[in-house]
Design an enzyme around this catalytic site. Sequence first.
Site, PDB file in Angstrom:
ATOM      1  N   PRO A   1       0.792  -1.227   0.000  1.00 58.46           N
ATOM      2  CA  PRO A   1       0.000   0.000   0.000  1.00 58.46           C
ATOM      3  C   PRO A   1       0.823   1.274   0.000  1.00 58.46           C
ATOM      4  O   PRO A   1       1.843   1.364   0.686  1.00 58.46           O
ATOM      5  CB  PRO A   1      -0.824  -0.103   1.292  1.00 58.46           C
ATOM      6  CG  PRO A   1      -0.082  -1.064   2.150  1.00 58.46           C
ATOM      7  CD  PRO A   1       0.553  -2.039   1.200  1.00 58.46           C
ATOM      8  N   ASN A   2       0.363   2.216  -0.785  1.00 56.53           N
ATOM      9  CA  ASN A   2       0.918   3.576  -0.880  1.00 56.53           C
ATOM     10  C   ASN A   2       2.238   3.649  -1.637  1.00 56.53           C
ATOM     11  O   ASN A   2       2.732   4.742  -1.910  1.00 56.53           O
ATOM     12  CB  ASN A   2       1.076   4.219   0.517  1.00 56.53           C
ATOM     13  CG  ASN A   2      -0.236   4.249   1.274  1.00 56.53           C
ATOM     14  OD1 ASN A   2      -1.223   4.746   0.754  1.00 56.53           O
ATOM     15  ND2 ASN A   2      -0.279   3.687   2.470  1.00 56.53           N
TER      16      ASN A   2
ATOM     17  N   ARG B   1       5.225  10.717  -2.535  1.00 58.28           N
ATOM     18  CA  ARG B   1       4.939  10.489  -1.124  1.00 58.28           C
ATOM     19  C   ARG B   1       6.190  10.736  -0.268  1.00 58.28           C
ATOM     20  O   ARG B   1       7.199  10.037  -0.440  1.00 58.28           O
ATOM     21  CB  ARG B   1       4.518   9.021  -0.989  1.00 58.28           C
ATOM     22  CG  ARG B   1       4.316   8.555   0.411  1.00 58.28           C
ATOM     23  CD  ARG B   1       4.216   7.034   0.442  1.00 58.28           C
ATOM     24  NE  ARG B   1       3.972   6.590   1.795  1.00 58.28           N
ATOM     25  CZ  ARG B   1       4.169   5.365   2.233  1.00 58.28           C
ATOM     26  NH1 ARG B   1       4.597   4.431   1.402  1.00 58.28           N
ATOM     27  NH2 ARG B   1       3.930   5.054   3.484  1.00 58.28           N
TER      28      ARG B   1
ATOM     29  N   TYR C   1      11.193   8.570   1.588  1.00 57.80           N
ATOM     30  CA  TYR C   1      11.166   7.443   0.651  1.00 57.80           C
ATOM     31  C   TYR C   1      11.880   7.712  -0.673  1.00 57.80           C
ATOM     32  O   TYR C   1      11.936   6.828  -1.532  1.00 57.80           O
ATOM     33  CB  TYR C   1       9.704   7.047   0.381  1.00 57.80           C
ATOM     34  CG  TYR C   1       8.988   6.595   1.649  1.00 57.80           C
ATOM     35  CD1 TYR C   1       9.445   5.499   2.372  1.00 57.80           C
ATOM     36  CD2 TYR C   1       7.869   7.274   2.126  1.00 57.80           C
ATOM     37  CE1 TYR C   1       8.808   5.092   3.533  1.00 57.80           C
ATOM     38  CE2 TYR C   1       7.218   6.869   3.287  1.00 57.80           C
ATOM     39  CZ  TYR C   1       7.693   5.776   3.989  1.00 57.80           C
ATOM     40  OH  TYR C   1       7.066   5.367   5.139  1.00 57.80           O
TER      41      TYR C   1
ATOM     42  N   ASN D   1       8.121  -5.389  -0.510  1.00 55.53           N
ATOM     43  CA  ASN D   1       7.968  -4.270   0.414  1.00 55.53           C
ATOM     44  C   ASN D   1       6.472  -4.180   0.656  1.00 55.53           C
ATOM     45  O   ASN D   1       5.726  -3.662  -0.186  1.00 55.53           O
ATOM     46  CB  ASN D   1       8.510  -2.966  -0.176  1.00 55.53           C
ATOM     47  CG  ASN D   1       8.388  -1.819   0.819  1.00 55.53           C
ATOM     48  OD1 ASN D   1       7.741  -1.950   1.857  1.00 55.53           O
ATOM     49  ND2 ASN D   1       9.007  -0.693   0.494  1.00 55.53           N
TER      50      ASN D   1
ATOM     51  N   ALA E   1       2.986  -0.710   5.161  1.00 56.46           N
ATOM     52  CA  ALA E   1       2.512  -0.779   6.545  1.00 56.46           C
ATOM     53  C   ALA E   1       2.020  -2.173   6.935  1.00 56.46           C
ATOM     54  O   ALA E   1       2.015  -2.520   8.124  1.00 56.46           O
ATOM     55  CB  ALA E   1       1.403   0.253   6.764  1.00 56.46           C
TER      56      ALA E   1
ATOM     57  N   HIS F   1       4.073  -4.519   9.256  1.00 54.42           N
ATOM     58  CA  HIS F   1       4.061  -4.419  10.720  1.00 54.42           C
ATOM     59  C   HIS F   1       2.888  -5.166  11.348  1.00 54.42           C
ATOM     60  O   HIS F   1       2.832  -5.313  12.568  1.00 54.42           O
ATOM     61  CB  HIS F   1       4.015  -2.941  11.133  1.00 54.42           C
ATOM     62  CG  HIS F   1       5.000  -2.089  10.396  1.00 54.42           C
ATOM     63  ND1 HIS F   1       6.360  -2.312  10.472  1.00 54.42           N
ATOM     64  CD2 HIS F   1       4.841  -1.043   9.540  1.00 54.42           C
ATOM     65  CE1 HIS F   1       6.984  -1.419   9.695  1.00 54.42           C
ATOM     66  NE2 HIS F   1       6.092  -0.646   9.125  1.00 54.42           N
TER      67      HIS F   1
ATOM     68  N   ASP G   1       2.013 -15.903   6.180  1.00 58.52           N
ATOM     69  CA  ASP G   1       1.413 -17.228   5.957  1.00 58.52           C
ATOM     70  C   ASP G   1       1.237 -17.519   4.467  1.00 58.52           C
ATOM     71  O   ASP G   1       1.371 -18.669   4.032  1.00 58.52           O
ATOM     72  CB  ASP G   1       0.047 -17.322   6.644  1.00 58.52           C
ATOM     73  CG  ASP G   1       0.155 -17.504   8.151  1.00 58.52           C
ATOM     74  OD1 ASP G   1       1.272 -17.764   8.645  1.00 58.52           O
ATOM     75  OD2 ASP G   1      -0.885 -17.368   8.828  1.00 58.52           O
TER      76      ASP G   1
ATOM     77  N   GLU H   1      12.526  -9.413   2.380  1.00 59.38           N
ATOM     78  CA  GLU H   1      11.746  -8.238   2.781  1.00 59.38           C
ATOM     79  C   GLU H   1      12.601  -6.981   2.608  1.00 59.38           C
ATOM     80  O   GLU H   1      13.765  -6.968   3.025  1.00 59.38           O
ATOM     81  CB  GLU H   1      11.333  -8.393   4.244  1.00 59.38           C
ATOM     82  CG  GLU H   1      10.591  -7.190   4.811  1.00 59.38           C
ATOM     83  CD  GLU H   1      10.251  -7.358   6.298  1.00 59.38           C
ATOM     84  OE1 GLU H   1      10.550  -8.435   6.884  1.00 59.38           O
ATOM     85  OE2 GLU H   1       9.691  -6.407   6.861  1.00 59.38           O
TER      86      GLU H   1
ATOM     87  N   HIS I   1      12.634  -2.599   2.939  1.00 57.56           N
ATOM     88  CA  HIS I   1      12.036  -1.303   3.292  1.00 57.56           C
ATOM     89  C   HIS I   1      12.977  -0.205   2.837  1.00 57.56           C
ATOM     90  O   HIS I   1      14.191  -0.289   3.082  1.00 57.56           O
ATOM     91  CB  HIS I   1      11.805  -1.194   4.805  1.00 57.56           C
ATOM     92  CG  HIS I   1      10.812  -2.188   5.294  1.00 57.56           C
ATOM     93  ND1 HIS I   1       9.458  -2.030   5.129  1.00 57.56           N
ATOM     94  CD2 HIS I   1      10.984  -3.393   5.894  1.00 57.56           C
ATOM     95  CE1 HIS I   1       8.831  -3.086   5.608  1.00 57.56           C
ATOM     96  NE2 HIS I   1       9.734  -3.932   6.079  1.00 57.56           N
TER      97      HIS I   1
ATOM     98  N   ARG J   1      12.662   4.471  13.267  1.00 61.27           N
ATOM     99  CA  ARG J   1      11.455   5.293  13.129  1.00 61.27           C
ATOM    100  C   ARG J   1      10.521   5.102  14.332  1.00 61.27           C
ATOM    101  O   ARG J   1      10.960   4.683  15.386  1.00 61.27           O
ATOM    102  CB  ARG J   1      10.780   4.970  11.790  1.00 61.27           C
ATOM    103  CG  ARG J   1      11.693   5.290  10.593  1.00 61.27           C
ATOM    104  CD  ARG J   1      11.007   5.124   9.263  1.00 61.27           C
ATOM    105  NE  ARG J   1       9.882   6.056   9.134  1.00 61.27           N
ATOM    106  CZ  ARG J   1       8.962   5.976   8.171  1.00 61.27           C
ATOM    107  NH1 ARG J   1       9.052   5.011   7.260  1.00 61.27           N
ATOM    108  NH2 ARG J   1       7.974   6.843   8.118  1.00 61.27           N
TER     109      ARG J   1
ATOM    110  N   ARG K   1       6.622   1.045  13.873  1.00 62.08           N
ATOM    111  CA  ARG K   1       7.247   0.558  12.629  1.00 62.08           C
ATOM    112  C   ARG K   1       8.452  -0.348  12.910  1.00 62.08           C
ATOM    113  O   ARG K   1       9.082  -0.851  12.000  1.00 62.08           O
ATOM    114  CB  ARG K   1       7.732   1.735  11.783  1.00 62.08           C
ATOM    115  CG  ARG K   1       6.636   2.608  11.238  1.00 62.08           C
ATOM    116  CD  ARG K   1       7.202   3.630  10.280  1.00 62.08           C
ATOM    117  NE  ARG K   1       6.321   4.766  10.154  1.00 62.08           N
ATOM    118  CZ  ARG K   1       5.292   4.836   9.288  1.00 62.08           C
ATOM    119  NH1 ARG K   1       5.066   3.848   8.453  1.00 62.08           N
ATOM    120  NH2 ARG K   1       4.517   5.900   9.243  1.00 62.08           N
TER     121      ARG K   1
END
Length: 147
Positions: free
Chosen positions: A9-10, A17, A22, A73, A76, A79, A86, A97, A99, A106, A110
């Site tokens: 998301p985002n 953003r 970022y 990535n 949110a 978290h 799963d 993973e 980020h 942060r 997070r």
Amino acid sequence: MRIALLNGPNLNLLGVREPAVYGTRTLAEIEASLAQVAGTLGCTLTCVQKNGEGELIDAIHALRGQCDGAIINAGAYSHTSLAIRDAFSSVSVPFVEVHLSNIYAREPERRHSMLAPGAKAVLVGFGAAGYELALRGLVGLIGGARA
Ligand code: DQA
């Protein structure tokens, strides 16, 4: 080798953003340069971005038998989402993973990842370069496992 890049998301708004956090590169730019690197490594790269948790889970299910490893990535959801972790276990797809920001430097909410216990590796804080580092690392891990 078939690799999938999943963004949550985002992240479709990268470049716009919070650029101080970022960076200024758009997701399309990141995907295009990662596809080039993938080509030099002899890999194909499939890119997916979804804003919904269920949509991301469906995208992971669709990887079953179709890819050798994934970079994610999850934004949110990283978290909070045991369901995404799963999903990877359910389809037996190894993942790294990523980020862009250093989530451990942060806000407290997070600083924990639900995905990390299931990940082959985790990269945080390298900005967009983290995706390329993840790709190179994942290809090395999978290649090593096959050898
Ligand atoms: C992020 C960090 C998350 O906390 C945040 O919700 C994001 C982006 C990162 O790449 O730094 O959406 O995953």
